[in-house]
Design a protein around this motif. Sequence first.
Motif, PDB file in Angstrom:
ATOM      1  N   ALA A   1       4.991   6.172  -4.837  1.00 36.47           N
ATOM      2  CA  ALA A   1       4.185   6.621  -4.205  1.00 36.47           C
ATOM      3  C   ALA A   1       5.007   7.904  -2.953  1.00 36.47           C
TER       4      ALA A   1
ATOM      5  N   SER B   1       1.130  -1.053  -0.109  1.00 35.27           N
ATOM      6  CA  SER B   1       0.334   0.282  -0.052  1.00 35.27           C
ATOM      7  C   SER B   1       0.828   1.046  -0.005  1.00 35.27           C
ATOM      8  N   PHE B   2       0.444   2.097  -0.439  1.00 34.53           N
ATOM      9  CA  PHE B   2       1.094   3.590  -0.714  1.00 34.53           C
ATOM     10  C   PHE B   2       0.282   4.820  -1.204  1.00 34.53           C
ATOM     11  N   SER B   3       0.467   5.764  -0.363  1.00 34.88           N
ATOM     12  CA  SER B   3      -0.001   7.171  -0.758  1.00 34.88           C
ATOM     13  C   SER B   3      -0.169   7.426  -1.652  1.00 34.88           C
TER      14      SER B   3
ATOM     15  N   GLN C   1      -4.151   0.578  -2.575  1.00 32.11           N
ATOM     16  CA  GLN C   1      -3.760  -1.264  -1.982  1.00 32.11           C
ATOM     17  C   GLN C   1      -3.432  -1.826  -3.621  1.00 32.11           C
TER      18      GLN C   1
ATOM     19  N   GLY D   1      -8.402   3.672  -2.908  1.00 23.52           N
ATOM     20  CA  GLY D   1      -9.268   3.645  -1.498  1.00 23.52           C
ATOM     21  C   GLY D   1     -10.636   4.928  -1.823  1.00 23.52           C
TER      22      GLY D   1
ATOM     23  N   THR E   1      -5.244   6.810  -0.830  1.00 23.60           N
ATOM     24  CA  THR E   1      -4.143   5.454  -0.984  1.00 23.60           C
ATOM     25  C   THR E   1      -4.576   4.415  -1.691  1.00 23.60           C
TER      26      THR E   1
ATOM     27  N   THR F   1       6.350   6.529   1.792  1.00 31.00           N
ATOM     28  CA  THR F   1       4.653   6.456   2.716  1.00 31.00           C
ATOM     29  C   THR F   1       4.163   4.545   1.903  1.00 31.00           C
TER      30      THR F   1
ATOM     31  N   ALA G   1      -4.493   9.003  -6.288  1.00 34.44           N
ATOM     32  CA  ALA G   1      -4.612   7.505  -6.328  1.00 34.44           C
ATOM     33  C   ALA G   1      -5.209   6.789  -7.481  1.00 34.44           C
TER      34      ALA G   1
END
Length: 245
Positions: A201, A139-141, A180, A173, A178, A205, A145
């Motif tokens: 990313a 996962s990352f921000s 995933q 998300g 975010t 994060t 996104a």
Amino acid sequence: MLYDPGCRGRVELGGLPDEVQRRLEALPGEWLEFDPTSGAIVVRHIQPTSAPMLPTIAAELVRMLAETPSCLQASVPGGSLYVHTEEGGQLVRLHVEEGGTLHIEWAHPDYGRAATQPYTGSGETCIEPVVQRLNGAVSFSAVYADRAAQDIQKLADTYEGLYPEGDFEATAGKAGGTVQIELRDVNLDIELLVKRLQKLATPGTLAGSIEVGTFGELCPDGQIRILFEDGGTLVQHPLLWPDDN
């Protein structure tokens, strides 16, 4: 490189009387021979294919060890031969301890005791990208996104390896920036994937892990795990043998 059956390594026998050395040199062998210059059992340059590798190599090693008189066995330095078998892609270690005790051990990759080190981006595994098999979750921000999820999904969907791409799902998300990612038996170049993740990313994060195996024959000494934690990208090379540390 792709999985390549064969044998490597050496077993030191130490200083032996000339008579013992002559007997060792005279022993017939398909895989192993005695090198009088170094006093070691070594792998021959020309390797045969007519007999099963592991039983043949083990028998030749035992026969050579048996030529060492019992009064000299305590002074045998020892060493290891590593056999990539021709069937099943197994890695086996024939390990001779100091003193001459012989162990036959099959590699069992263990990440639990493995140390972590910074990921370098190249040369971390001998598994060729076209047959790499990835499993894990990351996962990352990201500022955008949705766009990042689409970008990483396209990378997986368009990669031209040797096998179907497996199950790769990148989703953004609903409540924020975010992304995933889930990977299940995905055929994708890990180096290419890590570069894209680091590009997309927000710094610091990335979180999660990816295990790298193969769709080809098992290559225990080529497997790695990539870890994203504490703002860094790390790699683990699994321990293969009980005495590894």
